[in-house]
Every structure is written in structure tokens, then in C-alpha cells.
Scaffold this motif. Structure first.
Motif, mmCIF file in Angstrom:
data_model
loop_
_atom_site.group_PDB
_atom_site.id
_atom_site.type_symbol
_atom_site.label_atom_id
_atom_site.label_comp_id
_atom_site.label_asym_id
_atom_site.label_seq_id
_atom_site.Cartn_x
_atom_site.Cartn_y
_atom_site.Cartn_z
ATOM 1 N N LEU A 149 1.798 11.741 -8.785
ATOM 2 C CA LEU A 149 2.813 11.297 -7.843
ATOM 3 C C LEU A 149 2.584 9.833 -7.523
ATOM 4 O O LEU A 149 1.438 9.352 -7.534
ATOM 5 N N TYR A 150 3.654 9.131 -7.199
ATOM 6 C CA TYR A 150 3.584 7.730 -6.798
ATOM 7 C C TYR A 150 4.314 7.592 -5.471
ATOM 8 O O TYR A 150 5.309 8.267 -5.222
ATOM 9 N N GLY A 151 3.808 6.714 -4.613
ATOM 10 C CA GLY A 151 4.447 6.563 -3.318
ATOM 11 C C GLY A 151 3.879 5.384 -2.557
ATOM 12 O O GLY A 151 3.210 4.508 -3.130
ATOM 13 N N VAL A 152 4.160 5.356 -1.250
ATOM 14 C CA VAL A 152 3.681 4.279 -0.389
ATOM 15 C C VAL A 152 2.615 4.839 0.542
ATOM 16 O O VAL A 152 2.570 6.029 0.829
ATOM 17 N N SER A 153 1.741 3.932 1.033
ATOM 18 C CA SER A 153 0.604 4.375 1.820
ATOM 19 C C SER A 153 0.115 3.234 2.686
ATOM 20 O O SER A 153 0.515 2.081 2.520
ATOM 21 N N GLY A 154 -0.760 3.565 3.642
ATOM 22 C CA GLY A 154 -1.499 2.543 4.372
ATOM 23 C C GLY A 154 -0.807 1.945 5.567
ATOM 24 O O GLY A 154 -0.932 0.745 5.814
ATOM 25 N N GLY A 155 -0.073 2.747 6.352
ATOM 26 C CA GLY A 155 0.572 2.201 7.538
ATOM 27 C C GLY A 155 -0.384 1.947 8.687
ATOM 28 O O GLY A 155 -0.243 0.964 9.420
ATOM 29 N N GLN A 156 -1.367 2.825 8.855
ATOM 30 C CA GLN A 156 -2.309 2.657 9.957
ATOM 31 C C GLN A 156 -3.127 1.378 9.769
ATOM 32 O O GLN A 156 -3.655 1.102 8.702
#
Length: 479
Positions: free
Chosen positions: A381-388
Motif C-alpha cells: 500500500l502507498y499513502g501519506v503519513s507523519g502528521g503528528q
């Protein structure tokens, strides 16, 4: 489901009063330019290219999202509310360009003529609202854009899709699958099978009888079948998964209760078990209802079967706080925290026992995408991450995760960049848009799926800030 109750439920889709745009002041954080909005179509603009655009990436990245935040001094107060605009990033041998055009919904056209907001949103109550004639008066067509049968479909959650011309971005009108279906919710997250047929749901939690509508549309745009299933309770349902034999939807513990407004009506009920509803694809009959702990999911990955077992992944939240509060804060350009980052979880359903095993893959991931040529196999899977920990509280990284082992690779753009949903290209690339809010530039990046951690092989930017959106698609030049 009585149409009268359905329309009455739609009429309640509002919460906060629209605020004067000046109320935001000059102290808004730098990242908030992603929520300034636009008020007019965007003419074609060349983009500056760094690196070399791979030939395999020649085509168009289409994006959709909330764009028109303000009219006549009033401002929407929830991220779901502004009218949608289709963004087209065209990549080719001569470089890259951008253009954008509002979806000409009934709502948009009427409000353009009046010069003010006429209808309440999911999270905003406007001044002196006009009485709605149908739920299409609320339809902002602002969540997703997907190709189907030679056209693009601009998708919302609580109404019909709109047909879009891929070249001009002109709105061709409402997609009418059937006379009985105009205005019936058609979700923003259709799934496609190996034949190119489209499957979808339509969630109606706010009507007198909570209902989930199921759809099967073939690759040439003809409705094969549809079915309305009465729910045990009015849980919020945004997405679903598809396997060779089943369609699985989550009736979540974010329950819509009677209230003056839609968003106010969403109540997080941890005391109510969520339901995984397993439907047979052949006739949409309910095969099994599997109770799971209180759950909230916007987006699922793909799903696969093995015997009487179904497996899939989901970006799971601890609760529904982001939709109820975080999206208000973002639209009001207020600093977070908005929510806990979603955790990628793995579901394993045993249809024989009617039990579900849920395990965490111990990584945060949203907007999961995958290779749609193999929709029913376990794959990365591919996606976005790292908001915190970022300045904006929104994702700054593109990630790749193996749903079986949990192994992950990541590329972090830095705290001044907000990344948006990537698109998987079968040629071995990801294409995604981003906002560099320090430089006040929107851009597009191309990464190799085999080496996410190495960062972009090509970056296209422009001195134009686009509002942050939700979903999109990539259409290859050779398609």
C-alpha cells in the motif's frame, strides 16, 4: 426509505454559522494558505520542472477537493463544505502545466447567479438559507474524481455524481444511472473489479430509516443492479472493500442521532459495537454481520480472499473526533491538534465463525492506494503519513507498507510541506501533489515505487496555491 424523510434529513446538513472572512485576521499560521480557497477557475499555467519527467508518467493527474470557501463576506466552517474544483496537472514531453475548473453543480450555478451562499453545508449554517428542492441543492461534488467509460466522475457522498470532460474540465451534467436514482447518495469511493466494472455504496444515516444503497455499474456505464439495505443503526459509512465474491462495508460507531444539524448529529458511541456487513456480490444479499469493537474508518486498502476468509486493511482512527472537530479547526485555519494519526490495521474475517481478528501494523497511514490491476491480492500500500509533530498537523511523508509484514519505507518532505494522496502508476511510479506553504507553491512530485526513500525523480511547481483537497486519479497519455 421514504423520499420525504430523505430530503428532511438532507435539510439538516449544517452546524456552525458561516463567519465573516475578516474574522480570521492576519495571525493565521503559514500552513493555513492551504485553506484560503479560490473564487474563480484557474487558467492553464506552465509549471517549473526539476529533474526529468519519466515518459511512463506522461498523462494527467486529476484532483478534487473543497475550494470555494467564501462568498459575499461569509466563510464555510467545515472542510467538507466548499464547492469542488477539478484540478488537472498535465505532464508530458514538453513539461507540465496546471489548470482548474469548478464543477458546475446545481448549487454552484444558483449561488453564482445570486452572488451569495444559498444552502447550508455539512458543517456550516449560512445566513438566510434558501429552502432546498432536493438533496442535489447541497451537492458540492468535492471529494473525488474518477475515470469511467471515457469520462470523469466528480463524486460527493450524499448525492449523484457529476460528469466531467477530461480535456476541457467542463461539467456535462448529472450522471443518471436510473430514473429512480437521481440524488440518491453515490459515495466518493467506488471500487473497480478485474473487468473494469464499478461497485459502490450510498450511505443514508440521516433519513427516518438508516439505509445503505449498493450499486453495480458495468464498464460501459450501464446499471447492472442496485439494492437498498436497511441498517440496524445509523452509523457513518464512508468507504468499503470489494473481493471476488463479496462487498464489505463498515457501519461505524459514529452514529447519527437526531439533532438540528448533520455534523452535530454525529455522536461517537464507543458503547455501540461497529458492524462489518458482508454482502454477496451476485445478488447483494447479506451474508454475515460481524461485530467489531467501536471503529471509525474513512479509507480502506484493498481486500483478498482465501477459502472462507477475507482479509483487508484500513486506516483506523481511535474515534470520530477529526470529522467532528478537526475539520472545523482546519477550515477555520486554527492550529491543532486535530486527532490522533490513523493507524494502519489488518482485518481477518472468518465467515464460518463470524469472527474478526484485528491487528495493528504499527504505522500511521492515510489515503491508501494500490495497484488496481490486481485488486484482490495482498500487495503493498502507498499513502501519506507523519502528521503528528509537523507545523500543520497534516502529513509530510509518502510511505509504502507491506500489509502482511508491516515493513515500511518513507520519504519525508520536511515540516513545511503538506503531501496529498499519491496515485499508483503500473509503470512503477507514484505521482502526488503537495503544498510548500513556506514558499507558497503547489507542486507535483514523481517517485519510484521501488525506492520511495530516495525521494522525487521529478518535481513540478508553480507560484499558485491550491486549496488542499481529498482524492484524485491519474490518466495515462496512452490510455
Amino acid at each position: 426509505m421514504e423520499r420525504r424523510e430523505f430530503l428532511k434529513g438532507l435539510a439538516a446538513m449544517a452546524s456552525l454559522h458561516a463567519l465573516p472572512s475578516l474574522a480570521l485576521g492576519e495571525s493565521a499560521p503559514a500552513w493555513s494558505v492551504g485553506f484560503d480557497g479560490l473564487t474563480s477557475d484557474q487558467p492553464r499555467l506552465p509549471m517549473t520542472v526539476e529533474g526529468t519527467i519519466p515518459q511512463a508518467c506522461f498523462g494527467t493527474l486529476y484532483r478534487n477537493g473543497p475550494t470555494l470557501y467564501e462568498r459575499a463576506g461569509e466563510r464555510y466552517q467545515h472542510w467538507f463544505d466548499p464547492d469542488g474544483m477539478i484540478q488537472a496537472f498535465r505532464l508530458g514531453p514538453d513539461g507540465a502545466s496546471h489548470e482548474g475548473r469548478f464543477v458546475r453543480t446545481r448549487k454552484y450555478e444558483r449561488e453564482q447567479a445570486e452572488g451569495r451562499f444559498l444552502f447550508n453545508g455539512a458543517g456550516t449554517q449560512v445566513a438566510n438559507p434558501a429552502p432546498p428542492r432536493s438533496n442535489q441543492d447541497f451537492n458540492v461534488a468535492n471529494i473525488n474524481i474518477q475515470p469511467h467509460n471515457g469520462e470523469l466522475l466528480a463524486l460527493w457522498e450524499a448525492g449523484s455524481a457529476y460528469r466531467i470532460d477530461p480535456e476541457t474540465l467542463d461539467t456535462r451534467g448529472i450522471q443518471a444511472w436510473h430514473d429512480e436514482l437521481e440524488g440518491v447518495p453515490f459515495s466518493a469511493h467506488p471500487r473497480f473489479d478485474e473487468r473494469g466494472d464499478m461497485w459502490n455504496i450510498g450511505s443514508v444515516p440521516f433519513a427516518g430509516t438508516p439505509t445503505l444503497v449498493l450499486y453495480h455499474v458495468n464498464a460501459t456505464g450501464n446499471m447492472v443492479k442496485y439494492h437498498a439495505h436497511t441498517l440496524d443503526f445509523s452509523g457513518y459509512t464512508h468507504d468499503f472493500v470489494l473481493t471476488p465474491r463479496y462487498l464489505i462495508a463498515l457501519n461505524s460507531s459514529a452514529v447519527h442521532e437526531k439533532a438540528p444539524t448533520f455534523i452535530q448529529g454525529i455522536q461517537w458511541r464507543p458503547d455501540i459495537a461497529s458492524q462489518l456487513l458482508v454482502f454477496d456480490r451476485e445478488d447483494f444479499s447479506l451474508v454475515k454481520t460481524i461485530e467489531v469493537p467501536a471503529s471509525f474508518v474513512f479509507h480502506f486498502g484493498n481486500a483478498w480472499e482465501s477459502g472462507n476468509t477475507i482479509e483487508f486493511t484500513a486506516a483506523a482512527y481511535a474515534d470520530s473526533r477529526f470529522m467532528q472537530q478537526g475539520m472545523h479547526q482546519l477550515a477555520q485555519q486554527q492550529a491543532g491538534p486535530y486527532h490522533d494519526d490513523p493507524t494502519l490495521v489488518h482485518y481477518k474475517l472468518d465467515l464460518t465463525s463470524g469472527k474478526a481478528h484485528i491487528s495493528s501494523l504499527e504505522t500511521d497511514l492515510e489515503f491508501p492506494v494500490f495497484d488496481r490491476r490486481q485488486p484482490f491480492s495482498p500487495q503493498r500500500l502507498y499513502g501519506v503519513s507523519g502528521g503528528q509533530g509537523t507545523l500543520s498537523g497534516l502529513p509530510s511523508s509518502i510511505v509504502s507498507v507491506d500489509p502482511r509484514s508491516g515493513s515500511m519505507t518513507r520519504y519525508n518532505y520536511g515540516e513545511h510541506v503538506i503531501v496529498e494522496e499519491p496515485q499508483y502508476l503500473p509503470s512503477g511510479y507514484l505521482v502526488h501533489s503537495f503544498l510548500d506553504f513556506n514558499k507558497r507553491r503547489t507542486g507535483v512530485a514523481v517517485l519510484r515505487t521501488a525506492a520511495i526513500e530516495e525521494g522525487p525523480v521529478a518535481t513540478m511547481t508553480m507560484d499558485r496555491v491550491l486549496p488542499l483537497g481529498f482524492h484524485g486519479c491519474f490518466v495515462s497519455q496512452s490510455s
